[in-house]
Design a protein around this motif. Structure first.
Motif, PDB file in Angstrom:
ATOM      1  N   PHE A 228       0.822  -1.089   0.051  1.00  0.00           N
ATOM      2  CA  PHE A 228       0.092  -0.027  -0.083  1.00  0.00           C
ATOM      3  C   PHE A 228       0.917   1.072   0.046  1.00  0.00           C
ATOM      4  O   PHE A 228       0.248   2.330   0.073  1.00  0.00           O
ATOM      5  CB  PHE A 228      -0.859   0.004   1.180  1.00  0.00           C
ATOM      6  N   ASN A 229       2.177   1.017  -0.265  1.00  0.00           N
ATOM      7  CA  ASN A 229       3.131   2.348  -0.288  1.00  0.00           C
ATOM      8  C   ASN A 229       2.885   2.856  -1.851  1.00  0.00           C
ATOM      9  O   ASN A 229       4.045   3.744  -2.108  1.00  0.00           O
ATOM     10  CB  ASN A 229       4.459   2.078   0.167  1.00  0.00           C
ATOM     11  N   PHE A 230       1.899   2.370  -2.663  1.00  0.00           N
ATOM     12  CA  PHE A 230       1.883   2.797  -3.933  1.00  0.00           C
ATOM     13  C   PHE A 230       1.072   4.041  -4.272  1.00  0.00           C
ATOM     14  O   PHE A 230      -0.055   3.827  -3.890  1.00  0.00           O
ATOM     15  CB  PHE A 230       1.798   1.510  -4.888  1.00  0.00           C
ATOM     16  N   ASP A 231       1.377   4.852  -5.003  1.00  0.00           N
ATOM     17  CA  ASP A 231       0.263   5.804  -5.322  1.00  0.00           C
ATOM     18  C   ASP A 231      -0.873   5.585  -6.061  1.00  0.00           C
ATOM     19  O   ASP A 231      -1.787   6.224  -6.054  1.00  0.00           O
ATOM     20  CB  ASP A 231       0.979   7.243  -5.894  1.00  0.00           C
ATOM     21  N   SER A 232      -0.694   4.545  -6.823  1.00  0.00           N
ATOM     22  CA  SER A 232      -1.693   3.784  -7.505  1.00  0.00           C
ATOM     23  C   SER A 232      -2.570   2.969  -6.992  1.00  0.00           C
ATOM     24  O   SER A 232      -3.432   2.268  -7.666  1.00  0.00           O
ATOM     25  CB  SER A 232      -1.116   3.397  -9.028  1.00  0.00           C
ATOM     26  N   ALA A 233      -2.288   2.539  -5.722  1.00  0.00           N
ATOM     27  CA  ALA A 233      -3.075   1.572  -4.970  1.00  0.00           C
ATOM     28  C   ALA A 233      -4.640   1.923  -4.907  1.00  0.00           C
ATOM     29  O   ALA A 233      -4.954   2.931  -4.674  1.00  0.00           O
ATOM     30  CB  ALA A 233      -2.649   1.456  -3.521  1.00  0.00           C
ATOM     31  N   GLY A 234      -5.482   1.142  -5.512  1.00  0.00           N
ATOM     32  CA  GLY A 234      -6.817   1.464  -5.443  1.00  0.00           C
ATOM     33  C   GLY A 234      -7.464   2.151  -6.784  1.00  0.00           C
ATOM     34  O   GLY A 234      -8.443   2.024  -6.890  1.00  0.00           O
ATOM     35  N   LYS A 235      -6.761   2.795  -7.749  1.00  0.00           N
ATOM     36  CA  LYS A 235      -7.192   3.497  -8.445  1.00  0.00           C
ATOM     37  C   LYS A 235      -7.627   2.877  -9.846  1.00  0.00           C
ATOM     38  O   LYS A 235      -8.686   3.419 -10.473  1.00  0.00           O
ATOM     39  CB  LYS A 235      -6.109   4.300  -9.246  1.00  0.00           C
ATOM     40  N   MET A 236      -7.311   1.588 -10.068  1.00  0.00           N
ATOM     41  CA  MET A 236      -7.914   0.835 -11.093  1.00  0.00           C
ATOM     42  C   MET A 236      -9.553   0.498 -10.999  1.00  0.00           C
ATOM     43  O   MET A 236     -10.167   0.307 -11.768  1.00  0.00           O
ATOM     44  CB  MET A 236      -6.998  -0.414 -11.407  1.00  0.00           C
ATOM     45  N   LEU A 237      -9.713   0.514  -9.879  1.00  0.00           N
ATOM     46  CA  LEU A 237     -11.191   0.056  -9.280  1.00  0.00           C
ATOM     47  C   LEU A 237     -11.863   1.308  -9.838  1.00  0.00           C
ATOM     48  O   LEU A 237     -13.050   1.325 -10.461  1.00  0.00           O
ATOM     49  CB  LEU A 237     -11.297   0.044  -8.073  1.00  0.00           C
ATOM     50  N   ASP A 238     -11.191   2.725  -9.766  1.00  0.00           N
ATOM     51  CA  ASP A 238     -12.205   3.758 -10.169  1.00  0.00           C
ATOM     52  C   ASP A 238     -12.403   3.703 -11.786  1.00  0.00           C
ATOM     53  O   ASP A 238     -13.324   4.148 -12.231  1.00  0.00           O
ATOM     54  CB  ASP A 238     -11.576   5.014 -10.112  1.00  0.00           C
ATOM     55  N   VAL A 239     -11.420   3.170 -12.744  1.00  0.00           N
ATOM     56  CA  VAL A 239     -11.479   2.997 -13.984  1.00  0.00           C
ATOM     57  C   VAL A 239     -12.516   1.876 -14.217  1.00  0.00           C
ATOM     58  O   VAL A 239     -13.323   2.115 -15.096  1.00  0.00           O
ATOM     59  CB  VAL A 239     -10.075   2.520 -14.481  1.00  0.00           C
ATOM     60  N   PHE A 240     -12.312   0.770 -13.775  1.00  0.00           N
ATOM     61  CA  PHE A 240     -13.167  -0.302 -14.042  1.00  0.00           C
ATOM     62  C   PHE A 240     -14.869  -0.054 -13.813  1.00  0.00           C
ATOM     63  O   PHE A 240     -15.495  -0.456 -14.533  1.00  0.00           O
ATOM     64  CB  PHE A 240     -12.996  -1.450 -13.430  1.00  0.00           C
ATOM     65  N   LEU A 241     -14.907   0.629 -12.489  1.00  0.00           N
ATOM     66  CA  LEU A 241     -16.301   0.930 -12.257  1.00  0.00           C
ATOM     67  C   LEU A 241     -16.942   2.122 -12.574  1.00  0.00           C
ATOM     68  O   LEU A 241     -17.986   2.397 -12.290  1.00  0.00           O
ATOM     69  CB  LEU A 241     -16.332   0.844 -10.709  1.00  0.00           C
ATOM     70  N   MET A 242     -16.118   2.895 -13.752  1.00  0.00           N
ATOM     71  CA  MET A 242     -16.539   4.117 -14.134  1.00  0.00           C
ATOM     72  C   MET A 242     -18.075   3.736 -15.202  1.00  0.00           C
ATOM     73  O   MET A 242     -17.719   2.896 -15.856  1.00  0.00           O
ATOM     74  CB  MET A 242     -15.671   4.794 -15.036  1.00  0.00           C
ATOM     75  N   VAL A 243     -19.051   4.319 -14.942  1.00  0.00           N
ATOM     76  CA  VAL A 243     -20.098   3.977 -15.503  1.00  0.00           C
ATOM     77  C   VAL A 243     -20.012   4.448 -16.876  1.00  0.00           C
ATOM     78  O   VAL A 243     -19.425   5.560 -17.339  1.00  0.00           O
ATOM     79  CB  VAL A 243     -21.231   4.872 -14.983  1.00  0.00           C
ATOM     80  N   ASN A 244     -20.222   3.803 -17.904  1.00  0.00           N
ATOM     81  CA  ASN A 244     -20.364   4.219 -19.251  1.00  0.00           C
ATOM     82  C   ASN A 244     -21.354   5.109 -19.840  1.00  0.00           C
ATOM     83  O   ASN A 244     -22.479   4.974 -19.397  1.00  0.00           O
ATOM     84  CB  ASN A 244     -20.552   2.852 -20.077  1.00  0.00           C
ATOM     85  N   LYS A 245     -20.909   6.238 -20.269  1.00  0.00           N
ATOM     86  CA  LYS A 245     -21.792   7.382 -20.688  1.00  0.00           C
ATOM     87  C   LYS A 245     -21.862   7.851 -22.158  1.00  0.00           C
ATOM     88  O   LYS A 245     -22.764   8.687 -22.429  1.00  0.00           O
ATOM     89  CB  LYS A 245     -21.428   8.562 -19.683  1.00  0.00           C
ATOM     90  N   GLY A 246     -21.118   6.957 -22.961  1.00  0.00           N
ATOM     91  CA  GLY A 246     -21.222   7.645 -24.295  1.00  0.00           C
ATOM     92  C   GLY A 246     -20.688   6.532 -25.392  1.00  0.00           C
ATOM     93  O   GLY A 246     -20.565   5.362 -24.999  1.00  0.00           O
ATOM     94  N   ASN A 247     -20.403   7.156 -26.512  1.00  0.00           N
ATOM     95  CA  ASN A 247     -19.735   6.185 -27.640  1.00  0.00           C
ATOM     96  C   ASN A 247     -20.684   5.279 -28.077  1.00  0.00           C
ATOM     97  O   ASN A 247     -20.110   4.308 -28.941  1.00  0.00           O
ATOM     98  CB  ASN A 247     -18.340   5.677 -27.198  1.00  0.00           C
ATOM     99  N   SER A 248     -21.984   5.389 -27.859  1.00  0.00           N
ATOM    100  CA  SER A 248     -22.928   4.596 -28.576  1.00  0.00           C
ATOM    101  C   SER A 248     -22.568   3.032 -28.098  1.00  0.00           C
ATOM    102  O   SER A 248     -23.051   2.137 -28.824  1.00  0.00           O
ATOM    103  CB  SER A 248     -22.895   4.491 -29.956  1.00  0.00           C
TER     104      SER A 248
END
Length: 384
Positions: A228-248
């Motif tokens: 957990f000494n990494f600045d990117s810890a936990g951030k991919m969850l924000d990517v994968f769980l981002m709600v799709n809002k466009g691009n058809s």
């Protein structure tokens, strides 16, 4: 079928490009390697032309693209019906993907006869530290999915998207503190795999902030908490769980459902022990299973990423025994289809660091490790 992926750096020497078709190093990769990922495509590449040299698309390579296309064809043919060949775009050299031509990337993938693309977005070498980087990653995934799906309506073929985020990208300090029961369940399973005399270190949960104490030579491998000494810890969850809002892209509720395979980098995580690396798998499996619960078939396949030889930091050595612990666990307690990924097909197995356990590496050539893991995952085609 379980997977075993290798990254294939195109900048290596002696790749035998100059021989007859089907005689290159790429074409002769053993059949027990199920997935091959060519590294690295340029994100900002220009139009696709088979008569151009390889370095117009990749960062390296001086053969014509029509020759590369031939070798990709034989790589797939010699690997059997299930061989998948992808091209990885980005890498540390690509920075923040400031200029990306998604249409040209997809045209190049299809034109070379590849099965899809692997996203290796590594801004500043750490990945998704900031909100802007999270949003950029979402844009990269959704834009490629849009272009691929548009081509699929014409060709009838499903094109794959994989990505290679850091292994701790689904962890957060908050989740770590709340998941003690889950860790204990995993430890209980691992106790049937890891020898008793190694369990004190390899299965230690630890406490936040203990990484500096545990990064010591002579076989002190740290704990789960040390990742957990990494600045990117936990951030991919924000990517994968981002709600799709466009691009058809109406078939996808979340950005993570646009991804078919995740070759997460469960390496370069410092003194993280076997428990921490297995938890990288469990966290990704939990998210993939959630996507499947939302819509059947929308979860991604998992390739647990390992180095060949020592870890880059290097606080951890990827010994044959440790690979046995990890991939025995995935085969025994994981899902059908999940498996392994390795950086890289050409990496040396030498390790003279103080972090190599007393029992040694356990193999002398990298192909010995690939065969060993393929056999652990019950992949066909493993022969002496």
């Amino acid at each position: 079928m379980n997977i075993n992926n290798v990254y294939f750096p195109t900048w290596e020497k002696d790749l035998d490009w100059g021989g007859n078709s089907g005689e290159s190093t790429l074409a002769r990769i053993p059949s027990y390697i199920t997935h091959v990922t060519l590294s690295f495509l340029r994100p900002d590449l220009e139009g696709f032309d088979l008569n151009k040299d390889m370095n117009r698309l990749f960062y390296d390579g001086n053969i014509p693209l029509y020759k590369l296309k031939d070798e990709i064809f034989y790589c797939k043919k010699n690997g059997g019906n299930s061989r998948v060949v992808l091209a990885s775009v980005g890498g540390e050299i690509a920075g923040n993907f400031d200029k990306v031509n998604y249409c040209n990337l997809v045209d190049s993938i299809i034109g070379l006869g590849l099965d899809g693309i692997d996203i290796d977005y590594e801004p500043n070498g750490v990945m998704t530290q900031t909100e802007d980087e999270v949003n950029r990653y979402c844009t990269i995934i959704s834009s490629l999915r849009y272009e691929f799906d548009k081509r699929s309506k014409i060709t009838g073929k499903k094109y794959l998207i994989s990505c290679a985020p850091t292994g701790v990208g689904l962890f957060s300090k908050d989740k770590f503190e709340k998941n003690s029961n889950k860790y204990l369940d995993v430890i209980s399973r691992l106790k049937g795999i890891v020898p008793i005399d190694e369990q004190g270190e390899e299965l230690k949960i630890g406490v936040l902030g203990d990484d500096n104490i545990l990064k010591q030579p002579n076989y002190f491998v740290g704990s789960l908490a040390s990742v957990f000494n990494f600045d990117s810890a936990g951030k991919m969850l924000d990517v994968f769980l981002m709600v799709n809002k466009g691009n058809s892209l109406n078939d996808y509720q979340f950005i993570g459902q646009m991804v078919d395979i995740v070759f997460y980098q469960a390496y370069n995580i410092g003194s993280g022990n076997i428990l921490s690396r297995i938890m990288c798998y469990e966290e990704h499996r939990e998210l993939s299973d959630y996507f499947n619960s939302v819509k059947d078939g929308s979860g991604f396949i998992i390739g647990h990423g390992s180095h060949v030889g020592k870890e880059a930091w290097p606080h951890f050595s990827f010994t044959k025994k440790r690979m046995g612990y990890i991939y025995t666990y995935i085969n025994k307690f994981g899902r059908n289809g999940d498996g392994a990924s390795f950086w890289s097909y050409f990496s040396s197995v030498e390790d003279s660091s103080d972090y190599l356990p007393n029992y040694g590496m356990g193999y002398k050539k990298n192909y010995e490790l690939f065969k060993h893991v393929s056999s652990l995952l019950d992949i066909e085609g493993v022969t002496d």
